[in-house]
Design a protein around this motif. Structure first.
Motif, PDB file in Angstrom:
ATOM      1  N   ASP A   6       0.833  -1.206   0.000  1.00 19.41           N
ATOM      2  CA  ASP A   6       0.000   0.000   0.000  1.00 19.41           C
ATOM      3  C   ASP A   6       0.869   1.258   0.000  1.00 19.41           C
ATOM      4  N   ARG A   7       1.943   1.228   0.740  1.00 18.95           N
ATOM      5  CA  ARG A   7       2.836   2.402   0.815  1.00 18.95           C
ATOM      6  C   ARG A   7       3.559   2.635  -0.507  1.00 18.95           C
ATOM      7  N   GLU A   8       3.930   1.564  -1.172  1.00 18.04           N
ATOM      8  CA  GLU A   8       4.567   1.719  -2.488  1.00 18.04           C
ATOM      9  C   GLU A   8       3.579   2.309  -3.491  1.00 18.04           C
ATOM     10  N   TRP A   9       2.307   1.875  -3.431  1.00 17.42           N
ATOM     11  CA  TRP A   9       1.282   2.465  -4.295  1.00 17.42           C
ATOM     12  C   TRP A   9       1.166   3.958  -4.016  1.00 17.42           C
ATOM     13  N   THR A  10       1.223   4.339  -2.744  1.00 18.11           N
ATOM     14  CA  THR A  10       1.107   5.744  -2.357  1.00 18.11           C
ATOM     15  C   THR A  10       2.249   6.563  -2.939  1.00 18.11           C
ATOM     16  N   VAL A  11       3.470   6.082  -2.795  1.00 20.08           N
ATOM     17  CA  VAL A  11       4.635   6.801  -3.316  1.00 20.08           C
ATOM     18  C   VAL A  11       4.573   6.869  -4.843  1.00 20.08           C
ATOM     19  N   LEU A  12       4.294   5.751  -5.476  1.00 20.10           N
ATOM     20  CA  LEU A  12       4.215   5.747  -6.936  1.00 20.10           C
ATOM     21  C   LEU A  12       3.108   6.662  -7.430  1.00 20.10           C
ATOM     22  N   GLY A  13       1.992   6.709  -6.721  1.00 18.62           N
ATOM     23  CA  GLY A  13       0.901   7.601  -7.109  1.00 18.62           C
ATOM     24  C   GLY A  13       1.350   9.049  -7.181  1.00 18.62           C
ATOM     25  N   VAL A  14       2.135   9.469  -6.211  1.00 15.36           N
ATOM     26  CA  VAL A  14       2.668  10.837  -6.218  1.00 15.36           C
ATOM     27  C   VAL A  14       3.632  11.027  -7.388  1.00 15.36           C
ATOM     28  N   LEU A  15       4.496  10.057  -7.603  1.00 15.45           N
ATOM     29  CA  LEU A  15       5.458  10.176  -8.707  1.00 15.45           C
ATOM     30  C   LEU A  15       4.751  10.213 -10.056  1.00 15.45           C
ATOM     31  N   LEU A  30       3.287  14.024  -0.095  1.00 13.91           N
ATOM     32  CA  LEU A  30       2.909  12.901   0.765  1.00 13.91           C
ATOM     33  C   LEU A  30       2.565  13.323   2.190  1.00 13.91           C
ATOM     34  N   LYS A  31       2.979  14.497   2.589  1.00 15.90           N
ATOM     35  CA  LYS A  31       2.872  14.944   3.983  1.00 15.90           C
ATOM     36  C   LYS A  31       1.449  14.863   4.535  1.00 15.90           C
ATOM     37  N   SER A  32       0.483  15.404   3.819  1.00 14.54           N
ATOM     38  CA  SER A  32      -0.874  15.459   4.364  1.00 14.54           C
ATOM     39  C   SER A  32      -1.519  14.079   4.508  1.00 14.54           C
ATOM     40  N   SER A  33      -1.226  13.171   3.597  1.00 17.57           N
ATOM     41  CA  SER A  33      -1.861  11.850   3.661  1.00 17.57           C
ATOM     42  C   SER A  33      -1.096  10.842   4.515  1.00 17.57           C
ATOM     43  N   THR A  34       0.211  11.055   4.697  1.00 14.64           N
ATOM     44  CA  THR A  34       1.013  10.064   5.424  1.00 14.64           C
ATOM     45  C   THR A  34       1.664  10.599   6.693  1.00 14.64           C
ATOM     46  N   GLY A  35       1.981  11.892   6.695  1.00 15.84           N
ATOM     47  CA  GLY A  35       2.711  12.464   7.820  1.00 15.84           C
ATOM     48  C   GLY A  35       4.189  12.112   7.815  1.00 15.84           C
ATOM     49  N   TRP A  36       4.668  11.527   6.720  1.00 18.33           N
ATOM     50  CA  TRP A  36       6.059  11.091   6.661  1.00 18.33           C
ATOM     51  C   TRP A  36       7.021  12.264   6.620  1.00 18.33           C
ATOM     52  N   SER A  37       8.165  12.082   7.269  1.00 23.73           N
ATOM     53  CA  SER A  37       9.234  13.073   7.237  1.00 23.73           C
ATOM     54  C   SER A  37      10.039  12.911   5.953  1.00 23.73           C
ATOM     55  N   ARG A  38      10.893  13.867   5.702  1.00 25.10           N
ATOM     56  CA  ARG A  38      11.784  13.826   4.533  1.00 25.10           C
ATOM     57  C   ARG A  38      12.623  12.550   4.545  1.00 25.10           C
ATOM     58  N   ASN A  39      13.155  12.192   5.722  1.00 27.11           N
ATOM     59  CA  ASN A  39      14.002  10.995   5.824  1.00 27.11           C
ATOM     60  C   ASN A  39      13.217   9.721   5.517  1.00 27.11           C
ATOM     61  N   THR A  40      11.972   9.658   5.961  1.00 29.59           N
ATOM     62  CA  THR A  40      11.139   8.487   5.684  1.00 29.59           C
ATOM     63  C   THR A  40      10.879   8.360   4.188  1.00 29.59           C
ATOM     64  N   VAL A  41      10.555   9.485   3.556  1.00 29.65           N
ATOM     65  CA  VAL A  41      10.306   9.470   2.111  1.00 29.65           C
ATOM     66  C   VAL A  41      11.572   9.042   1.372  1.00 29.65           C
ATOM     67  N   LEU A  42      12.709   9.574   1.772  1.00 29.85           N
ATOM     68  CA  LEU A  42      13.977   9.202   1.131  1.00 29.85           C
ATOM     69  C   LEU A  42      14.248   7.708   1.298  1.00 29.85           C
ATOM     70  N   THR A  43      13.959   7.175   2.457  1.00 31.82           N
ATOM     71  CA  THR A  43      14.147   5.738   2.694  1.00 31.82           C
ATOM     72  C   THR A  43      13.273   4.921   1.749  1.00 31.82           C
TER      73      THR A  43
END
Length: 121
Positions: A6-15, A30-43
């Motif tokens: 599900d998280r990969e779908w979320t990231v790919l959707g943004v891309l 991604l911030k509003s839907s996930t709350g992820w930090s920059r480091n989390t997104v980079l990971t």
């Protein structure tokens, strides 16, 4: 291609929506839907690159991140897997189940009839 989480779908959707973007843009999207930090997104992006899901343009600054697969290819693979695993490949059973559980508009019904007529079913 492996099954996407599900998280990969979320990231790919943004891309897909951004048609590729810098890390800051992806994080912001991604911030509003996930709350992820920059480091989390980079990971996530780094791990997804290792899986062949994301392409990182390493030339230039800032680096750009793009989906390595098309939305259509990922959707087709997910549909095929769902159909095989849940309905044992019986597309008619899948369509019947959806139509029984969720009403469709008259416009959608007409489109479905045209599709079936074109298929000579």
């Amino acid at each position: 291609m492996t099954k996407l989480s599900d998280r990969e779908w979320t990231v790919l959707g943004v891309l897909w929506d951004l048609d590729g973007a810098a890390l800051g843009e992806v994080t912001q999207a991604l911030k509003s839907s996930t709350g992820w930090s920059r480091n989390t997104v980079l990971t996530y992006l780094t791990r997804m690159e290792a899986k062949g899901l994301v392409f990182i343009e390493k030339e230039g600054y800032p680096r750009l991140y793009r989906a390595a697969l098309s939305r259509e290819d990922c959707q087709a693979q997910a549909r095929d897997g769902f159909l095989r695993n849940v309905y044992r490949g019986a597309a008619g059973d899948l369509v019947t189940a959806f139509l029984k559980e969720r009403p469709i508009s008259s416009k959608e019904r007409d489109q479905l009839r045209r599709l079936l007529d074109e298929m000579e079913v």
